[in-house]
Design an enzyme around this catalytic site. Structure first.
Site, PDB file in Angstrom:
ATOM      1  N   LYS A 183     -21.641 -11.884  11.443  1.00 18.62           N
ATOM      2  CA  LYS A 183     -21.039 -12.821  12.407  1.00 18.62           C
ATOM      3  C   LYS A 183     -21.847 -14.132  12.452  1.00 18.62           C
ATOM      4  CE  LYS A 183     -18.441  -9.308  13.965  1.00 18.62           C
ATOM      5  NZ  LYS A 183     -17.034  -9.108  13.727  1.00 18.62           N
TER       6      LYS A 183
HETATM    7  C1  LIG Z   1     -16.684  -7.651  14.138  1.00 14.01           C
HETATM    8  C2  LIG Z   1     -15.444  -7.380  14.906  1.00 14.01           C
HETATM    9  C3  LIG Z   1     -15.414  -6.471  15.983  1.00 14.01           C
HETATM   10  C4  LIG Z   1     -16.590  -5.698  16.504  1.00 14.01           C
HETATM   11  O1  LIG Z   1     -17.450  -5.262  15.607  1.00 14.01           O
HETATM   12  P1  LIG Z   1     -18.781  -4.412  15.907  1.00 14.01           P
HETATM   13  O2  LIG Z   1     -19.212  -4.104  14.529  1.00 14.01           O
HETATM   14  O3  LIG Z   1     -18.389  -3.230  16.697  1.00 14.01           O
HETATM   15  O4  LIG Z   1     -19.733  -5.283  16.649  1.00 14.01           O
HETATM   16  C5  LIG Z   1     -14.234  -6.310  16.668  1.00 14.01           C
HETATM   17  N1  LIG Z   1     -13.134  -6.994  16.333  1.00 14.01           N
HETATM   18  C6  LIG Z   1     -13.118  -7.878  15.323  1.00 14.01           C
HETATM   19  C7  LIG Z   1     -11.859  -8.613  15.031  1.00 14.01           C
HETATM   20  C8  LIG Z   1     -14.267  -8.085  14.554  1.00 14.01           C
HETATM   21  O5  LIG Z   1     -14.233  -8.948  13.532  1.00 14.01           O
END
Ligand SMILES: *Cc1c(COP(=O)(O)O)cnc(C)c1O
Length: 380
Positions: A183
Site C-alpha cells: 500500500k
Molecule cells: C489491501 C486491501 C484490503 C485489506 O487488506 P489487508 O491485507 O487485510 O490489510 C481490503 N480491501 C482492498 C480493496 C484492498 O486492496
C-alpha cells in the site's frame, strides 16, 4: 527468475527503523502509547473524529460490518472488481454479498445499478475505491443516503486521495484503510477504521480487543470479540510513515506521470482516467489492453514481461468467479460482464516510490515489445 523490477516495494527510511527499535527498547510492545498516537495522527490527517487501529484492513472491515449489526439474512451490496477481502468480510458475518457491476469509466460500483439491487434486506453498501480512485463515490454516497443505508467505504487502496475537498475514507459512515507492504504506506500488517460516529468507533474498539468495553475491567467481556489489535511496534512504524505520506504520494505521482507521458501514444492500451478534481494517491498503475485482446493474450503478455524481469499482475480477477464464490452462489462467466471485460485486459505495471526514470523506460519498452509480439502471434 526473480523480477529485477518488482511490482511493489515499501519505502522504509532510517526514521522508521529508529522508531521501531525505540519501541522494542521500551516496556510497551502493545497497548502502549504508540497506538493512540498513530490514531490521533490519522484523525488529524483526515479531519475525522475517531480512528481505531486494527491488525489489518480486513479486520477493520469485519468490525465495521459487526458494529453496524449486519449478520445472517442481511444483504450487502458490493463490487466484484476488487481485492477479495472486501467481499469475504460480508461472508465472515454470515451476510450475503450482492454484487453490482462496475461503471467501465470509473471501475467502481455503478450507482444506477446499485439502485436496482437494493431490497428490504439490504443493510449496507460496501464501496471500494479501486486502485485508489474515488470516481463515483459521491454518487454512491447519495444513493446510500437516499435509501438510508450506511456506506462502508473500503479505502484500503486510497489513503491520501482527495476529490474536491473530500478525502477518501470520509465519504462513508466509516472508512477503512490497510497498511500491507504494497500500500501507499505500511505498518507491516495493519489497518485503521475512521469515522465520525462515536458509537461505531467504541464498538470497533471493543470488537478488536476480545469484546472488552473500552476502559473497563480487563477480564470482563461484554460481547464476542476478536484479537484484532495493532501492536506498538506496528503503530510506531505507522506514525513515521504517515508523517512521510505527503512525500511518498508526491513520489508516486511522479512515477504515474512518467508512465502516462511515455504511454500516451501507445494505441493498444487504455490509460487510467482521472477526474481533474481528483488528486490521486496512486496505489498501483494499471493499464488496460484494447478490445481486440483476450484474457489469453493478456496472460501471454504478462508472462513475456516477467520473463524479461518486469514484475506485473492481472489486478483483479473478478471476485464472483473465484472458485468458492462461483460454487456457493452459482456465478459463471457473464454474471457481471463489465467487470469481466475489464478484468480480462488489465496489466498492473511495477509501481513504487523509488522507481527511476530509467526503470520506467525499461518497463514501457518491455510492455510495448510484449504487445507487439502478441499481435504478431495473432496474425500468424
Ligand atoms: C489491501 C486491501 C484490503 C485489506 O487488506 P489487508 O491485507 O487485510 O490489510 C481490503 N480491501 C482492498 C480493496 C484492498 O486492496
Amino acid at each position: 527468475m526473480a523480477d529485477q523490477i518488482p511490482l511493489s516495494s515499501p519505502d522504509i527510511t532510517e526514521a522508521e527503523i529508529e522508531a521501531v527499535v525505540e519501541v522494542m527498547r521500551g516496556r510497551f510492545l502493545s497497548l502502549g502509547p504508540k497506538g493512540p498516537e498513530f490514531e490521533q495522527a490519522m484523525c488529524q490527517y483526515l479531519g475525522v473524529e475517531h480512528a481505531v487501529g486494527m491488525s489489518s484492513g480486513t479486520a477493520g472491515l469485519h468490525c465495521c460490518l459487526l458494529a453496524l449489526g449486519i449478520g445472517p439474512g442481511d444483504e450487502v451490496i458490493t463490487t466484484p472488481f476488487s481485492f477479495i477481502a472486501s467481499s469475504n468480510v460480508i461472508l465472515m458475518v454470515g451476510a450475503k454479498p450482492v454484487f453490482v457491476d462496475i461503471d467501465p469509466k470509473t471501475l467502481n460500483l455503478d450507482p444506477e445499478k446499485i439502485e436496482e439491487a437494493i431490497t428490504s434486506k439490504t443493510k449496507a453498501i460496501l464501496g471500494v475505491e479501486a486502485f485508489g480512485n474515488p470516481a463515483g463515490m459521491d454518487k454512491i454516497m447519495r444513493v446510500a443516503a437516499r435509501h438510508e443505508i450506511p456506506l462502508i467505504e473500503d479505502s484500503c487502496e486510497a489513503l491520501g486521495t482527495t476529490h474536491g475537498k473530500t478525502k477518501a475514507g470520509t465519504y462513508g459512515r466509516c472508512g477503512v484503510f490497510g497498511f500491507y507492504p504494497n500500500k501507499q504506506m505500511t505498518t507491516g500488517e495493519g489497518g485503521m477504521v475512521v469515522t465520525n460516529d462515536s458509537g461505531l468507533a467504541d464498538m470497533c474498539r471493543s470488537l478488536r480487543n476480545q469484546g472488552r468495553d473500552p476502559g473497563g475491567n480487563w477480564l470482563a467481556h461484554a460481547r464476542l470479540g476478536y484479537n484484532y489489535r495493532l501492536s506498538d511496534i506496528n503503530s510506531a512504524l505507522g506514525v513515521v510513515q504517515l508523517k512521510r505520506l505527503p512525500e511518498i504520494i508526491a513520489l508516486r505521482q511522479r512515477v504515474a506521470h512518467s508512465y502516462i507521458q511515455l504511454l500516451l501514444d501507445e494505441p493498444n492500451i487504455i490509460l487510467p482516467t482521472i477526474d481533474p478534481n481528483t488528486s490521486m494517491s496512486w496505489f498501483v498503475f494499471v493499464v488496460r489492453l484494447t478490445e481486440q485482446f483476450t484474457a489469453v493474450d493478456r496472460d501471454a503478455i504478462l508472462t513475456q514481461m516477467r520473463r524479461n524481469g518486469v514484475g506485473c499482475s492481472n489486478y483483479f480477477p473478478p471476485i464472483h468467479l473465484q472458485p468458492f464464490y462461483a460454487k456457493q452462489f452459482g456465478y459463471s462467466r457473464g454474471s457481471y460482464p463489465i467487470t469481466e471485460y475489464v478484468a480480462d485486459r488489465t496489466v498492473a505495471l511495477p509501481f513504487h516510490n523509488r522507481l527511476s526514470e530509467m526503470e520506467i523506460e525499461v518497463v514501457v519498452h518491455h510492455l510495448r515489445q510484449a504487445i507487439a509480439k502478441q499481435l504478431e502471434l495473432r496474425k500468424g
